[in-house]
Write an enzyme that holds these catalytic residues in place. Structure first.
Site, PDB file in Angstrom:
ATOM      1  N   ASP A 104      39.411  38.537  35.098  1.00 16.22           N
ATOM      2  CA  ASP A 104      38.785  39.480  36.001  1.00 16.22           C
ATOM      3  C   ASP A 104      39.037  40.898  35.486  1.00 16.22           C
ATOM      4  OD1 ASP A 104      37.569  39.471  38.933  1.00 16.22           O
ATOM      5  OD2 ASP A 104      38.907  41.198  38.752  1.00 16.22           O
ATOM      6  N   ILE A 105      37.970  41.702  35.407  1.00 15.33           N
ATOM      7  CA  ILE A 105      38.129  43.074  34.933  1.00 15.33           C
ATOM      8  C   ILE A 105      38.864  43.888  36.004  1.00 15.33           C
ATOM      9  CG2 ILE A 105      36.929  45.172  34.187  1.00 15.33           C
ATOM     10  CD1 ILE A 105      34.634  43.408  33.235  1.00 15.33           C
ATOM     11  N   GLU A 147      32.380  40.554  38.102  1.00 19.04           N
ATOM     12  CA  GLU A 147      33.167  41.004  36.955  1.00 19.04           C
ATOM     13  C   GLU A 147      34.163  39.930  36.532  1.00 19.04           C
ATOM     14  OE1 GLU A 147      33.411  42.099  40.059  1.00 19.04           O
ATOM     15  OE2 GLU A 147      35.435  42.824  40.525  1.00 19.04           O
TER      16      GLU A 147
END
Lengths: 269, 275
Positions: A104-105, A147
């Protein structure tokens, strides 16, 4: 094909569902239009509807299109779950280890809020490319949603899992992502991972849940880090043994014996 | 239960519940428990099969004083049919013996996996309960055998080495096989009730080191404890079931209790087709 997306690997292509034949010309026209708009080269006027090789190219291009995420060119979520399903089956039969990573960004919402969605898209593309650069051809990298990315690593032993996860994390953080002239963003990802259970017929849901738990831990621990569910180990640490035998509640015969000085050998003075 | 037991696909009505009986350490009375528990379940009217899954070093035949002509080894090599290897045992249940000292089966090969699975699939519809008496330790063969089971019983005695090995087994099952529940049977306790204390102790360590690492829940169910009983040694030496030799002995009564406890487990409560 004119696209510069890396090819989805052979495993994923064989796992694709068999498409129904395109029956009528109208549908075909719509499909060709879609392919053209998406940058596929095969979509020229048909030499003839009976041209099998040409039709095959159209079908393959459509399959490719429907299994990819449009923005990043990675496998999309549906494709990912298909591959994961197949991998579960293999693990259950072969007892081989396989690893799922969920990435996950970090603080992605801030990128969108402060720099706009176009910048967000550039970040997603850059991360996708960096992830794709450091896996084996047999691995499947997917955009899992928003994301969030997911990677399946078949035949990945616990000895290497941690190193792979770290490599991915470091590669993303290695250099800033340029989203505009003079605007470079420092982007990091948090990584969670879980191994499949050999011989056990698990489920996609349970496996992803376990990886998600670890992703949550990586986030909790401060982001830009990795957390893998430890692979099963049969050895019992001194700390575990200590706790196992420490409590006063144990039956008398299990509690450590009282030390009595008379049991020690005496040395002449 | 939202967490499916591994391999629960086969727990359809009318198919046997598969129960693996295992222990981290040898010599804790695993085979004694398997045989006598089988007799107690048979007394409840269940059709019970004990499969000697300790392929490397089996001794169910020794405990039951059986001299089998046909064993699992013959079935694996194709020199006998499965039906020929299913033998009636004293105590009213059926046994499938491995044949002692089949060292070549102590390593898990794809063939052995395939054959074991096939054997279990074949016997499953004909019984209510299949007990898998696994080998000691946590070898490939043992872990694979356990992966075929709906329920697992870990047998331990109140000794530090046995408890440590039982804990190691439970840990591997929870972390490698996604087990969310394992049953504990404490054998040879000095006082009835010691099993409860030991189970509680194990739970604390599991909570901290297993659930703490995986983030998943896990429950250790105490099936019961079996008191140390001089009758047990006597029965083992005479190579008879304690259940038949001294049905009134404290250990026999404890086993009967454990059998009914086992029947109350969720996997057992599922509707059965035949009665």
């Amino acid at each position: 094909m004119a696209l510069d997306w890396p090819p989805l690997n052979a495993r994923t292509v064989t796992a694709l569902p068999k498409p129904a034949p395109i029956a009528d010309a109208l549908q075909l026209e719509a499909a060709l239009h879609l392919l053209r708009a998406s940058g596929y080269e095969c979509a020229r006027t048909p030499p003839s509807l009976r041209d099998a090789a040409w039709l095959q190219t159209v079908i393959e291009s459509l399959c490719d299109l429907s299994s990819r995420d449009a923005l990043t060119g990675l496998a999309n979520r549906r494709q990912f779950e298909l591959v994961l399903e197949g991998e579960l089956d293999r693990v259950a039969r072969s007892g081989e280890m396989a690893l799922v990573l969920l990435l996950d960004i970090d603080h992605f919402k801030a990128v969108n809020d402060e720099h706009g969605h176009a910048a967000g898209d550039l970040v997603l593309q850059a991360v996708a490319q960096r992830l794709n650069e450091c896996v084996r051809p047999m691995d499947t990298v997917a955009r899992y949603g928003g994301e969030e990315f997911a990677i399946i690593l078949p035949n990945c032993s616990p000895a290497f899992g941690q190193a792979v996860a770290e490599r991915l994390r470091r590669r993303v953080a290695s250099r800033p992502v340029g989203v505009a002239v003079h605007t470079d963003l420092r982007i990091t990802v948090s990584v969670g991972g879980a191994y499949a259970s050999p011989w056990v017929r698990s489920s996609v849901k349970l496996w992803m849940e376990r990886a998600d738990t670890q992703l949550y831990r990586a986030k909790e621990a401060g982001r830009n880090r990795t957390s893998l569910e430890p692979a099963a180990m049969s050895d019992v640490s001194a700390e575990e043994k200590g706790m196992l035998f420490s409590m006063a509640t144990l039956p008398a015969e299990l509690s450590p014996p009282e030390l009595d000085a008379s049991h020690f050998p005496r040395f002449p003075e | 239960m939202n967490a499916p037991a591994p391999q629960s696909t086969g727990s359809t009505p009318g198919a046997a519940r598969i129960v693996a009986i295992t222990s981290g350490k040898g010599g804790v009375g695993k085979t004694f428990v398997s045989a006598n528990l089988a007799a107690a379940l048979a007394q409840q009217g269940k059709r019970v099969l004990v499969l000697d899954a300790d392929l490397g070093l089996a001794n169910l035949d020794v405990v039951l004083n059986l001299h089998p002509k046909t064993t699992l080894h013959d079935v694996f090599t194709g020199s006998a049919t499965l039906a020929q290897a299913l033998l009636p045992a004293p105590g009213g249940f059926t046994v499938l013996l491995a044949g002692s000292g089949l060292v070549e089966y102590s390593r898990l090969t794809p063939q052995i996996r395939e054959q074991l699975t096939q054997v279990i699939d074949t016997v499953r519809p004909r019984f209510d309960v299949v007990l898998l008496d696994t080998g000691a330790g946590i070898s490939d063969v043992v872990l694979y055998t356990i992966s075929l089971a709906d329920e697992v019983i870990v047998v331990a005695t109140p000794e530090p080495t046995s408890l440590t090995d039982a804990y190691a087994t439970i840990k591997v099952l929870a972390m490698q096989q996604e087990r969310r529940r394992v049953n504990l049977l404490v054998n040879q306790v000095a006082r009835s009730g010691d099993g409860r204390v030991i189970a509680q102790q194990l739970r604390q360590v599991i909570d901290r080191f297993v659930c703490g690492a995986t983030g998943q829940s896990f429950s250790l169910e105490l099936l019961g404890d079996v008191p140390a009983d001089t009758g047990v040694r006597h029965a083992v030496v005479k190579r008879q079931l304690l259940m038949s030799l001294q049905p009134g002995a404290p250990a026999s009564q404890a086993i009967v209790q454990i059998a009914s406890q086992l029947s109350k487990l969720p996997t057992f409560k599922a509707p059965e087709a035949t009665t």
